[in-house]
Design a protein around this motif. Sequence first.
Motif, PDB file in Angstrom:
ATOM      1  N   MET A 154       0.833  -1.199   0.000  1.00 29.49           N
ATOM      2  CA  MET A 154       0.000   0.000   0.000  1.00 29.49           C
ATOM      3  C   MET A 154       0.870   1.253   0.000  1.00 29.49           C
ATOM      4  SD  MET A 154      -3.099   1.117  -0.154  1.00 29.49           S
ATOM      5  CE  MET A 154      -2.622   2.593  -1.032  1.00 29.49           C
ATOM      6  N   PHE A 155       1.977   1.226   0.755  1.00 23.02           N
ATOM      7  CA  PHE A 155       2.868   2.384   0.761  1.00 23.02           C
ATOM      8  C   PHE A 155       3.525   2.576  -0.608  1.00 23.02           C
ATOM      9  CE2 PHE A 155       7.169   4.091   1.013  1.00 23.02           C
ATOM     10  CZ  PHE A 155       6.870   5.378   1.452  1.00 23.02           C
ATOM     11  N   ALA A 156       3.980   1.491  -1.226  1.00 24.28           N
ATOM     12  CA  ALA A 156       4.622   1.597  -2.540  1.00 24.28           C
ATOM     13  C   ALA A 156       3.690   2.245  -3.552  1.00 24.28           C
ATOM     14  CB  ALA A 156       5.046   0.209  -3.025  1.00 24.28           C
ATOM     15  N   TYR A 160       4.583   6.016  -4.937  1.00 23.53           N
ATOM     16  CA  TYR A 160       5.013   6.139  -6.333  1.00 23.53           C
ATOM     17  C   TYR A 160       3.869   6.418  -7.309  1.00 23.53           C
ATOM     18  CZ  TYR A 160       9.698   4.450  -5.109  1.00 23.53           C
ATOM     19  OH  TYR A 160      10.957   4.321  -4.587  1.00 23.53           O
ATOM     20  N   ASN A 161       2.729   5.778  -7.106  1.00 19.29           N
ATOM     21  CA  ASN A 161       1.630   5.927  -8.075  1.00 19.29           C
ATOM     22  C   ASN A 161       0.665   7.051  -7.712  1.00 19.29           C
ATOM     23  OD1 ASN A 161       2.664   3.046  -8.220  1.00 19.29           O
ATOM     24  ND2 ASN A 161       1.383   3.095 -10.045  1.00 19.29           N
ATOM     25  N   MET A 162       0.411   7.228  -6.414  1.00 20.51           N
ATOM     26  CA  MET A 162      -0.479   8.305  -5.986  1.00 20.51           C
ATOM     27  C   MET A 162       0.283   9.599  -5.705  1.00 20.51           C
ATOM     28  SD  MET A 162      -3.021   6.098  -3.464  1.00 20.51           S
ATOM     29  CE  MET A 162      -4.039   7.522  -3.075  1.00 20.51           C
ATOM     30  N   ARG A 163       1.629   9.507  -5.703  1.00 25.19           N
ATOM     31  CA  ARG A 163       2.504  10.669  -5.484  1.00 25.19           C
ATOM     32  C   ARG A 163       2.293  11.300  -4.097  1.00 25.19           C
ATOM     33  NH1 ARG A 163       3.750  12.376 -10.961  1.00 25.19           N
ATOM     34  NH2 ARG A 163       4.319  10.431 -12.022  1.00 25.19           N
ATOM     35  N   LYS A 164       2.179  10.438  -3.079  1.00 28.39           N
ATOM     36  CA  LYS A 164       1.986  10.917  -1.709  1.00 28.39           C
ATOM     37  C   LYS A 164       3.335  10.999  -0.986  1.00 28.39           C
ATOM     38  CE  LYS A 164      -2.429  11.185  -2.230  1.00 28.39           C
ATOM     39  NZ  LYS A 164      -3.060  12.523  -2.375  1.00 28.39           N
ATOM     40  N   PRO A 165       3.408  11.693   0.175  1.00 29.24           N
ATOM     41  CA  PRO A 165       4.688  11.874   0.878  1.00 29.24           C
ATOM     42  C   PRO A 165       5.267  10.572   1.427  1.00 29.24           C
ATOM     43  CG  PRO A 165       3.051  13.481   1.614  1.00 29.24           C
ATOM     44  CD  PRO A 165       2.318  12.472   0.786  1.00 29.24           C
ATOM     45  N   PHE A 166       6.569  10.618   1.784  1.00 31.54           N
ATOM     46  CA  PHE A 166       7.257   9.487   2.406  1.00 31.54           C
ATOM     47  C   PHE A 166       6.831   9.431   3.872  1.00 31.54           C
ATOM     48  CE2 PHE A 166      10.711   7.082   4.295  1.00 31.54           C
ATOM     49  CZ  PHE A 166      11.018   6.146   3.318  1.00 31.54           C
ATOM     50  N   SER A 167       5.663   8.837   4.109  1.00 30.14           N
ATOM     51  CA  SER A 167       5.066   8.821   5.443  1.00 30.14           C
ATOM     52  C   SER A 167       4.120   7.630   5.550  1.00 30.14           C
ATOM     53  CB  SER A 167       4.290  10.122   5.697  1.00 30.14           C
ATOM     54  OG  SER A 167       3.471  10.017   6.834  1.00 30.14           O
ATOM     55  N   LEU A 168       4.026   7.080   6.762  1.00 27.36           N
ATOM     56  CA  LEU A 168       3.094   5.972   6.968  1.00 27.36           C
ATOM     57  C   LEU A 168       1.649   6.391   6.734  1.00 27.36           C
ATOM     58  CD1 LEU A 168       4.576   4.246  10.121  1.00 27.36           C
ATOM     59  CD2 LEU A 168       4.114   3.153   7.936  1.00 27.36           C
ATOM     60  N   SER A 169       1.344   7.636   7.002  1.00 30.25           N
ATOM     61  CA  SER A 169      -0.023   8.114   6.802  1.00 30.25           C
ATOM     62  C   SER A 169      -0.434   8.070   5.330  1.00 30.25           C
ATOM     63  CB  SER A 169      -0.183   9.524   7.358  1.00 30.25           C
ATOM     64  OG  SER A 169       0.881  10.357   6.978  1.00 30.25           O
ATOM     65  N   THR A 171      -0.352   5.570   3.520  1.00 28.99           N
ATOM     66  CA  THR A 171      -1.063   4.310   3.290  1.00 28.99           C
ATOM     67  C   THR A 171      -2.569   4.448   3.520  1.00 28.99           C
ATOM     68  OG1 THR A 171      -0.711   3.578   5.573  1.00 28.99           O
ATOM     69  CG2 THR A 171       0.956   2.953   3.942  1.00 28.99           C
ATOM     70  N   LEU A 172      -2.972   5.502   4.219  1.00 27.29           N
ATOM     71  CA  LEU A 172      -4.396   5.709   4.520  1.00 27.29           C
ATOM     72  C   LEU A 172      -5.039   6.739   3.611  1.00 27.29           C
ATOM     73  CD1 LEU A 172      -4.256   5.734   8.433  1.00 27.29           C
ATOM     74  CD2 LEU A 172      -4.467   3.782   6.890  1.00 27.29           C
ATOM     75  N   ALA A 173      -4.265   7.285   2.672  1.00 29.52           N
ATOM     76  CA  ALA A 173      -4.795   8.322   1.780  1.00 29.52           C
ATOM     77  C   ALA A 173      -6.018   7.878   0.988  1.00 29.52           C
ATOM     78  CB  ALA A 173      -3.694   8.809   0.842  1.00 29.52           C
ATOM     79  N   PRO A 174      -6.092   6.613   0.512  1.00 32.79           N
ATOM     80  CA  PRO A 174      -7.308   6.211  -0.218  1.00 32.79           C
ATOM     81  C   PRO A 174      -8.572   6.270   0.632  1.00 32.79           C
ATOM     82  CG  PRO A 174      -5.511   4.686  -0.670  1.00 32.79           C
ATOM     83  CD  PRO A 174      -5.051   5.569   0.447  1.00 32.79           C
TER      84      PRO A 174
END
Length: 521
Positions: A154-156, A160-169, A171-174
């Motif tokens: 989910m982080f990968a 890389y694909n959703m262009r989100k920050p380098f953060s555990l949070s 993984t919850l963006a969706p």
Amino acid sequence: MKNLRHSVFWPPFLLLIAAAIFSFTNKEGFIKMTTVSNDWLLANVGWVFSLGGLVMLVTVVWVYFSPLGKVKIGGKNAKPMLKLSNWLAITLCTTIASGVTFWGIVEPIYHVTAPPESLGIEPNSPAAAIFSMSTMYLHWTVTPYAIYCVPALMFAFAYYNMRKPFSLSSTLAPLFGDKVFGGWGKTIDSLCLYTLALGMAAAMGTSILNLAGGVKQLSGIASTPTLWAIISVVVMVTFIISASTGLMKGIRILSDINMKVYIVIVLFMFIAGPAAYIVNLGTESFGYFLSHFFEKSLFTGAAAGDQWPQWWTVFYWANWFAWAAITALFLGRISYGYSVRAFITVNFVFPSVFGALWMTIFGGTAIHKQMTEGTLGDILTNQGPESVLYAVLSDVPLSSLVIPFYLFVVFISFVTASDSNISAMGGISSTGVTPESPESPMLIKVVWGVAIGAISWIMISFAKIDGIKMLSNLGGIPALILGLLTVFALIKVSTAPEKYDVASRDELNEGQETEELKKVL
């Protein structure tokens, strides 16, 4: 310190120091507090960890066959940053491989000599041998690797694909959108950073004791705090140097060496050991594992008041949930350019097969010695688990060469795993980490490395390693919540990946613009 995420770095760092000071000044109070808290956790929340591990496993299988399986991490035009062989080696050595070097021989003896009382299995019986080996398959194959695989995948995709920050949070963006990157996101990162630091300190303490036992076996030098300090410094300096050189140098080189020594020691132990017994016991036990998989996975012991599942299975799941959160950042980061199905193969299928092979050979060898000689149970009780390890290795041909080589395996395994996790800890503690600039500042890695090495030595010298293990275990609760939320996020993405795949859409738009420009020209 430049590029430091102060709100993420300082809380776990100061809490780690506080835990060490507490254990140093009041070790009885420290152990009592952690024991009471840990016992409550395992007794009241253990069933959630058992179900959580099973949910992770089902999710991995679901995603593999979902539309997301065909998606390439980083976009359709992304080129892999690592060769497949390097990727396999780094992934294997980052997760639980450092644990199998110790528990692969020691844990089966616990289960043979003291199986769960509620199951009515006679200790040291054939049924106990099958129970022991099938339990090793439960603890060291598909479920733990699924716990690592889900958040990492989910982080990968998010990074890389959703262009989100380098953060555990991320993984919850969706599920929550960009709202998750506020205070809650920093809290998640900080809490998981704390639990991984504790877990690494506990693992390092165990490795130091293991290495000290080997040094004593070879040289007769007593296992004392002075020897532990020397070993701690050597281990700490090695993984700090490696982590500071970056992914493409230290970690890649170490993991390649690690993979080669694994292959050598596995082949040697199979050839030198009771091969026919190993294969037959492994085959029978694997059948038992498959036919009793759900029963073993969800065994809580509540009906009979049996605490065995809390001591073993639930404890493992809690600990690995705590580790998996931060480790996911590193595993996700190195997957660029490969498909989701390739990711699952490398992070789940291959390591599970390796775990089964290792446990069959090393666990089978230990069980055979106990079943034929009956000595290892007494050694475990009277001399401790490290002595069991070297009692088994002393029996194999060329033991005077095998034991120092095995010590090297233990050393390189822990250094490689620490290297990867220090890299992830540095990344989450820093600002400015992006796919284009993936390395965190060297000073942050050095600070975490020195802190973890020092805490490990203090804990084993002045208190007990069990205390820090329990603190790490307690961190499994927030990590479990994060992991289960990640499951929902990944399933949501897997049903309609094109909706979230910003990288592929950008590539498509760029391609269309290029074609239109060519027509104009």
